[in-house]
Design an enzyme around this catalytic site. Sequence first.
Site, PDB file in Angstrom:
ATOM      1  CE  LYS A   4     116.182  77.244  28.911  1.00  0.00           C
ATOM      2  NZ  LYS A   4     115.558  78.087  27.906  1.00  0.00           N
ATOM      3  NE  ARG A  35     116.684  84.482  30.635  1.00  0.00           N
ATOM      4  CZ  ARG A  35     116.515  83.453  31.459  1.00  0.00           C
ATOM      5  NH1 ARG A  35     117.083  82.286  31.197  1.00  0.00           N
ATOM      6  NH2 ARG A  35     115.791  83.582  32.552  1.00  0.00           N
TER       7      ARG A  35
HETATM    8  N1  PMM Z   1     114.184  80.281  29.656  1.00  0.00           N
HETATM    9  C1  PMM Z   1     113.856  80.352  30.956  1.00  0.00           C
HETATM   10  C2  PMM Z   1     113.449  81.580  31.518  1.00  0.00           C
HETATM   11  N2  PMM Z   1     113.415  82.708  30.770  1.00  0.00           N
HETATM   12  N3  PMM Z   1     113.772  83.793  28.692  1.00  0.00           N
HETATM   13  C3  PMM Z   1     114.092  83.723  27.392  1.00  0.00           C
HETATM   14  N4  PMM Z   1     114.066  84.835  26.620  1.00  0.00           N
HETATM   15  N5  PMM Z   1     114.430  82.534  26.801  1.00  0.00           N
HETATM   16  C4  PMM Z   1     114.470  81.372  27.497  1.00  0.00           C
HETATM   17  O1  PMM Z   1     114.761  80.322  26.894  1.00  0.00           O
HETATM   18  C5  PMM Z   1     114.139  81.404  28.883  1.00  0.00           C
HETATM   19  C6  PMM Z   1     113.768  82.646  29.458  1.00  0.00           C
HETATM   20  C7  PMM Z   1     113.942  79.092  31.758  1.00  0.00           C
HETATM   21  O2  PMM Z   1     114.403  79.148  33.037  1.00  0.00           O
HETATM   22  P1  PMM Z   1     115.802  79.768  33.595  1.00  0.00           P
HETATM   23  O3  PMM Z   1     115.456  81.168  34.010  1.00  0.00           O
HETATM   24  O4  PMM Z   1     116.200  78.959  34.780  1.00  0.00           O
HETATM   25  O5  PMM Z   1     116.800  79.720  32.496  1.00  0.00           O
END
Ligand code: PMM
Length: 291
Positions: free
Chosen positions: A228, A269
């Site tokens: 991020k 994640r």
């Molecule tokens: N951030 C992104 C996408 N999905 N899901 C959860 N649970 N938490 C998050 O902070 C989150 C997410 C942002 O984009 P990315 O897929 O490139 O990380």
Amino acid sequence: MSARRPGRPAHYVVGLPQPPRALVMGVVNVTPDSFSDGGFWYEPGDAVEHGLDLIAQGADIVDVGGESTRPGAERPSIDEERRRALPVIRELAAAGAVVSVDTMRAAVAEDALAAGAKLVNDVSGGQADPDMLRVVAAAGVPVILTHWRGHSDRMQQLTEYADVVADVIAELRQRIDAALAAGVRPEHIAVDPGLGFSKTWDHNWTVLARLRELVQLDFPVLVAASRKTFLGELLADPATGERRPPIGRDAATDALSVVAALDGAWCIRVHTVPATMDAVHVAARLGAEDG
Ligand code: PMM
């Protein structure tokens, strides 16, 4: 709060793997515009192959999404989101992967579950679509409720907090209550502080530094710091001030994965799995020490 860090999840989600360490969720963004890897896995075949690689590297869950949530992103149509995500989910589930669908739309979640997804990752915590929590409850599947205050086009204007950690916890409690009221079983709920969602870079750091307060909510906590922008900002080139690009943020992500797992996070994640797997094993081993 004890000085010792648990090093493994304080709580698990029923129906998902429960290893004696934090789980690792690998990201498969089937989008042209995600900040971290947009366009890399946009072709369904590439996305499936990437998901299988993540599983082979040890990911416990693969998270498939067809909508980018980066600040300022435009939403795809529902048909476009379906077109991107569903074939990938179907193939990965058929190959035996535990698949989560990263969506804010109830209809997409419903189709994804029919295609074999086992859990719903809704970054809006059930707020973007009034039907989402009902769909999750009816399907009897786990859900990740993320702290969220608005869509990408305006989320960076919604960053007022009295105390970011206390406010995030209070707002997550409201989402938990809404899920329970819709009929979602408590053991199917996980929460996520939503790093980068209506938060300044400083807010993200404060939330991470005080993660154990969230863990004490008594629900499993997912941490999604991977690549991020606040990491790119921390690691900016000292000479030019230029932000470190997303692909160069993995080592910092790994460092945070150790810290989050030590603090009792349930799931991490990430975009790259191998170092994260090692990180959660290290944390679990440290947490197993007495003293
Ligand atoms: N951030 C992104 C996408 N999905 N899901 C959860 N649970 N938490 C998050 O902070 C989150 C997410 C942002 O984009 P990315 O897929 O490139 O990380």
